[in-house]
Design an enzyme around this catalytic site. Structure first.
Site, PDB file in Angstrom:
ATOM      1  N   CYS A   2     -12.048   3.589  -7.667  1.00  0.00           N
ATOM      2  CA  CYS A   2     -12.926   3.412  -8.805  1.00  0.00           C
ATOM      3  C   CYS A   2     -12.108   3.071 -10.046  1.00  0.00           C
ATOM      4  CB  CYS A   2     -13.734   4.676  -9.059  1.00  0.00           C
ATOM      5  SG  CYS A   2     -14.700   5.216  -7.634  1.00  0.00           S
ATOM      6  N   LYS A 585      -8.198  -3.121  -4.525  1.00  0.00           N
ATOM      7  CA  LYS A 585      -6.778  -3.333  -4.799  1.00  0.00           C
ATOM      8  C   LYS A 585      -5.939  -2.126  -4.414  1.00  0.00           C
ATOM      9  CE  LYS A 585      -3.341  -5.720  -6.514  1.00  0.00           C
ATOM     10  NZ  LYS A 585      -2.886  -6.923  -5.795  1.00  0.00           N
TER      11      LYS A 585
END
Length: 590
Positions: A2, A585
């Site tokens: 997040c 990522k």
């Protein structure tokens, strides 16, 4: 996975909402499915959130109209509960006066939720995060002040977290960190706290990294941190000024971050080599550890594993006892006291890698880390820290960070062999020449491969890890199934799938060309269409061959070609290579 941003300002202003929106856009690369914002002023705490992209939620919920002196912003990647409006962060307590955003996984949330429900708390989501504002509320009901209630709530949590909380009546943002990234930005009459530096890079370059187990709060002019034992932390030597600028984190005219970052590889190589040469004392200490160790275990995940495999093969050629390990399989390996662990991670925050490193440390091993982020969690766990100088990488698919991993590991290997490391000064110009000369050909190959449903990537020797990385890239960004394996294994099963037009991509670094040529001929005899990337020696039996002549660093040059092929395959299909579906990522949950 997040994205988190918090801003506390000395004045109530709608412009802060614009800063939060800008920060959320810079955090999009982490991967997300929903977005939310909380604002706090003297009168109320307001939360607006929904499933969707940043642009969609900002427009739908009119976030730019929100006003306050404190803001929280969050991009959520679903782990507990599906991606829905009600599962989006921030989450609030029963009174609506406490809001929390969180990244990580709370392992004991079910027990805590049940306990809170018996005390009358009502939950409105499926998330583990929602227990946190209710815990704070419960402790405050029992007479604790806001910070004590926050501290006690954090102490009850088991698992990983980066938590931000705001409480009506408090002009500060409370925070806590374990296993997930959190960094403070120090501004003028305004302070920031985020999961990643680019979130507030437009407003300040002065940062303060929060360490594992720490918690505290920020105000407009003050930062308070206490360690895991409750002792106040002296912050006088914690503040750093980073040398990134806003332009570095923008596309600068390129259509996507991925292609921009491929083109930035030469500069990343140059900066990394300069850093390595300036830190030869550290490199020599690491080499001394390597020579005295019983085993060298190279650990990584995804792209970093492929870089580690390449390094491990190099060490094995020197007769050293080295082997690679996929980070998520760490529980199958028991370290010894004379083991040296090379831990490789772009972010330095990959959770399964951190868990592996912590286990191996407990078993007595020493840790060398290679990461792109200064003072990352991995770096702080390490005995020796090597920093790549790739700069921020926004695209989910690793490109320039893979190249800087390779150049760093090749540099260490050359130093180990007592080779002249001055040759690395020319690596950047070699890669720059390759990109400019072959990009058009790579585009044509990428466009052809984008139409295929399955591809074999073949390599032998040191080419195998490069083939594996090439296959991963085209899977990630173009959604084309690709399998990499040692070319000599073709007759042991894989060749049965080859028929007319089946695509193979053969990687030839010039070392084992004759044997690889035979494999290509075998495949073509069964109808395969052969694409070959060659350095220094030609295969000459392919349908399409990109030949790189006079190459001193084939691993680097071949890798950028494979990245270009994957990029153009993605673009050819109308996809966004910066944000592959289902990927993030940085993987910070199990």
């Amino acid at each position: 996975m997040c994205g988190i941003i918090g801003i506390v300002s000395s004045k109530e202003d709608k412009k802060i909402a614009d800063k939060v929106i800008s920060a959320l856009k810079r955090l999009e690369y982490r991967g997300y499915d929903s977005v939310g914002v909380a604002s706090l002023d003297n009168n109320k705490l307001e939360v607006r959130k929904a499933k969707g992209t940043v642009e969609e939620v900002i427009s739908k919920k009119k976030v730019s109209e929100m006003s306050g002196y404190i803001f929280l912003g969050h991009t959520r990647w679903a782990t507990h509960g599906p991606p829905t409006d009600y599962n989006a962060h921030p989450h609030v307590d029963c009174s609506g006066k406490i809001a929390v955003i969180h990244n990580g996984t709370i392992k004991n949330y079910k027990e805590l939720r049940e306990e809170l429900q018996t005390l009358g708390h009502v939950f409105k989501s499926d998330t583990d995060t929602e227990i946190i504002p209710h815990l704070i509320e419960e402790f405050m009901k029992r007479g604790m002040d806001a910070y004590s209630a926050f501290r006690n709530s954090i102490k009850t949590l088991e698992g990983s977290y980066a938590v931000l909380a705001v409480i009506h009546g408090e002009k500060r943002i409370f925070f806590a960190k374990r296993d997930n990234p959190l960094v403070i930005g120090l501004g003028e009459k305004e302070n920031y706290i985020a999961s990643d530096i680019p979130a507030f890079l437009s407003y300040t370059k002065r940062i303060l990294v929060i360490k594992d187990g720490e918690l505290g709060f920020i105000t407009t002019s003050n930062v308070f941190i206490e360690d895991k034992d409750g002792n106040p932390v002296d912050l006088s030597d914690r503040v750093r000024v980073i040398d990134w600028d806003v332009e570095t984190a923008s596309k600068e005219g390129y259509p996507h971050f991925m292609i921009k970052e491929i083109h930035e590889s030469p500069k990343s190589i140059r900066d990394t080599v300069d850093s390595l040469i300036s830190d030869l004392d550290l490199i020599d200490k690491i080499i001394a550890e390597m020579k005295s160790s019983g085993r060298i275990v190279v650990v990584g995940a995804g792209t970093s594993y492929h870089a580690g495999l390449y390094f491990s093969l190099l060490l094995s050629r020197e007769g050293m006892n080295s082997f690679p390990l996929i980070a998520s399989e760490y529980y199958n390996f028991k370290a010894k006291k004379d083991d040296l662990i090379f831990a490789i991670s772009q972010s330095g925050e990959t959770l399964d890698l951190l868990q592996a490193v912590r286990k191996f440390k407990e078993e007595g091993a020493r840790i060398v880390s290679l990461t792109n982020v200064i003072e990352s969690a991995l770096a702080r766990e390490s005995n020796y820290k090597i920093y790549m100088r790739a700069g921020p990488e926004i695209s989910v698919a690793a490109t320039k960070t893979f190249i800087t991993q390779l150049i760093s590991l090749l540099f260490i290997y050359s130093r180990l062999r007592r080779d002249n490391t001055n040759k690395f000064r020319g690596a950047d110009t070699e890669v720059e020449r390759v990109i400019s000369s072959v990009e058009g050909y790579a585009k044509l190959i990428g466009e052809e491969l984008s139409k295929k449903t399955s591809i074999y990537y073949l390599g032998r020797g040191m080419s195998l890890p490069l083939a594996m990385e090439g296959a991963l890239k085209i899977k990630e960004v173009a959604y084309v199934h690709a399998e990499a394996y040692p070319a000599g294994e073709s007759k042991h099963g894989p060749i049965s799938l080859v028929d007319k037009g089946f695509p193979i991509v053969a990687i030839n670094d010039g070392e084992i060309t004759d044997l690889l040529r035979n494999n290509v001929i075998e495949m073509k005899a069964r109808g395969a269409k052969a694409y070959v990337i060659s350095a220094n020696k030609k295969i000459s039996e392919s349908d399409v061959e990109i030949y790189l002549d006079s190459i001193q660093f084939p691993a680097l040059s071949i890798s950028v070609v494979l990245q270009l092929i994957a990029y153009y395959a993605s673009v050819s299909k109308g996809l966004n290579p910066d944000k592959p579906r289902n990927l993030a990522k940085t993987v910070t949950v199990e």
